[in-house]
Write a protein that holds these residues in place. Sequence first.
Motif, PDB file in Angstrom:
ATOM      1  N   ASP A  21     -35.311  16.421  18.212  1.00 42.25           N
ATOM      2  CA  ASP A  21     -34.818  16.322  16.832  1.00 42.25           C
ATOM      3  C   ASP A  21     -35.401  15.069  16.198  1.00 42.25           C
ATOM      4  O   ASP A  21     -36.105  14.278  16.840  1.00 42.25           O
ATOM      5  N   GLU A  22     -35.082  14.872  14.925  1.00 44.46           N
ATOM      6  CA  GLU A  22     -35.678  13.761  14.188  1.00 44.46           C
ATOM      7  C   GLU A  22     -35.174  12.417  14.689  1.00 44.46           C
ATOM      8  O   GLU A  22     -35.897  11.410  14.626  1.00 44.46           O
ATOM      9  N   ALA A  23     -33.969  12.367  15.204  1.00 48.43           N
ATOM     10  CA  ALA A  23     -33.459  11.106  15.739  1.00 48.43           C
ATOM     11  C   ALA A  23     -34.246  10.688  16.984  1.00 48.43           C
ATOM     12  O   ALA A  23     -34.621   9.514  17.146  1.00 48.43           O
ATOM     13  N   ALA A  24     -34.524  11.661  17.868  1.00 45.34           N
ATOM     14  CA  ALA A  24     -35.322  11.354  19.059  1.00 45.34           C
ATOM     15  C   ALA A  24     -36.741  10.984  18.688  1.00 45.34           C
ATOM     16  O   ALA A  24     -37.349  10.080  19.300  1.00 45.34           O
ATOM     17  N   LEU A  25     -37.296  11.663  17.683  1.00 44.93           N
ATOM     18  CA  LEU A  25     -38.658  11.354  17.238  1.00 44.93           C
ATOM     19  C   LEU A  25     -38.737   9.951  16.642  1.00 44.93           C
ATOM     20  O   LEU A  25     -39.720   9.227  16.854  1.00 44.93           O
ATOM     21  N   GLU A  26     -37.699   9.561  15.928  1.00 45.44           N
ATOM     22  CA  GLU A  26     -37.690   8.218  15.351  1.00 45.44           C
ATOM     23  C   GLU A  26     -37.620   7.160  16.444  1.00 45.44           C
ATOM     24  O   GLU A  26     -38.244   6.083  16.338  1.00 45.44           O
ATOM     25  N   ALA A  27     -36.919   7.466  17.529  1.00 41.83           N
ATOM     26  CA  ALA A  27     -36.877   6.523  18.656  1.00 41.83           C
ATOM     27  C   ALA A  27     -38.250   6.355  19.274  1.00 41.83           C
ATOM     28  O   ALA A  27     -38.653   5.239  19.659  1.00 41.83           O
ATOM     29  N   VAL A  28     -39.051   7.434  19.377  1.00 42.18           N
ATOM     30  CA  VAL A  28     -40.423   7.350  19.893  1.00 42.18           C
ATOM     31  C   VAL A  28     -41.299   6.521  18.955  1.00 42.18           C
ATOM     32  O   VAL A  28     -42.115   5.693  19.394  1.00 42.18           O
ATOM     33  N   ARG A  29     -41.142   6.729  17.650  1.00 44.86           N
ATOM     34  CA  ARG A  29     -41.934   5.964  16.676  1.00 44.86           C
ATOM     35  C   ARG A  29     -41.666   4.471  16.795  1.00 44.86           C
ATOM     36  O   ARG A  29     -42.589   3.632  16.790  1.00 44.86           O
ATOM     37  N   ILE A  30     -40.380   4.114  16.912  1.00 44.51           N
ATOM     38  CA  ILE A  30     -40.040   2.690  17.025  1.00 44.51           C
ATOM     39  C   ILE A  30     -40.600   2.110  18.315  1.00 44.51           C
ATOM     40  O   ILE A  30     -41.119   0.984  18.347  1.00 44.51           O
ATOM     41  N   ALA A  31     -40.529   2.893  19.413  1.00 42.06           N
ATOM     42  CA  ALA A  31     -41.050   2.408  20.698  1.00 42.06           C
ATOM     43  C   ALA A  31     -42.555   2.213  20.664  1.00 42.06           C
ATOM     44  O   ALA A  31     -43.099   1.366  21.401  1.00 42.06           O
TER      45      ALA A  31
END
Length: 361
Positions: A21-31
């Motif tokens: 989902d978009e929340a998990a994708l945002e966590a990858v982007r920040i990492a």
Amino acid sequence: MSTDLSALETSLLSSVAEAGDEAALEAVRIAALGKKGSVSDLLKTLGSMTPDERKEMGPKINGLRDRITSALADRRGALRDQALEARLKAETVDVTLPLPESPAARGRIHPISQVIDELTAIFADMGFSVAEGPDVETDFYNFTALNFPVGHPAREMHDTFFFNPDDKGERKVLRTHTSPVQIRTMLGQKPPIRVIIPGRTYRCDSDQTHTPMFHQVEGLVIDKGSHLGHLKWILEEFCKSFFEVPSVKMRFRPSFFPFTEPSAEVDIQCSRRGGEIRFGEGEDWLEILGCGMVHPNVLRNCGLDPDEYQGFAWGMGIDRIAMLKYGIPDLRAFFDADVRWLNHYGFRPLDMPSLLGGLSS
């Protein structure tokens, strides 16, 4: 270094692809691209490199950033498409199904309310207004002013709901009829008087055709020239309109009520064939109301001179005539609050009864 960049890219692209989902994708982007992300840390090392190293590693690190950014954008678009598809599937409307009923269409008017509206429409056409009064009455309005002598059976505990005595020792009652409103009307306005009085009344009684709380409607006419002929015409016209028949036959039998003299009980011609009551035909008779000329003592109690004014009154049970008109077998069902019963016997709320459009159409 190249091997490290290749392994990092493979790991980040795998994380992007696995984001659900978009929340998990945002966590990858920040990492990867955040202030302390793995790709951002690599970009920070470019400043400490020699010109030759920067010339070699700069395009590789920037290319890694661009590919990760592009992969994030693609995955974000795919997730949004999936969410939209799931929402459309969940919110699918079958346009071939019938429209659900609106609250106004689903609601139902109780037969008692409907019959009160019908009564009001009929008598308003004859020039009557509606009068109302309190459910809790004094002994004077409920009994004394209506010519009930002390010791009359209607005053007894088994017929009347009494309240505890007040500071003056007086006991109020739940009105046993709507007749106290006749007294209040005569005391409050000068003749000519033409009113009907629908309302709740209370008596100690309960069976298939009686309940402790029930509804009555009374009519009162006070004038200088009122007589029994007027009363008979009013009641005949009412019965024709209410039961929606072209003609009725009525008979008046002598009776006794403390507040009228002479008094009569009224029967209406009917047919009982097949267990169904029909008015305006047949050879049977059914009692529907009581009536009479207002007793001179009642007029005196209201400050009216019986040598100058006279009048007549009548009363009937609203619940009873509702049962007769609409074929309702048990009076107790009126007060059970059963939605299924109300859906069957109730009326649509926007269909107001009128003599022109039909009372129960």
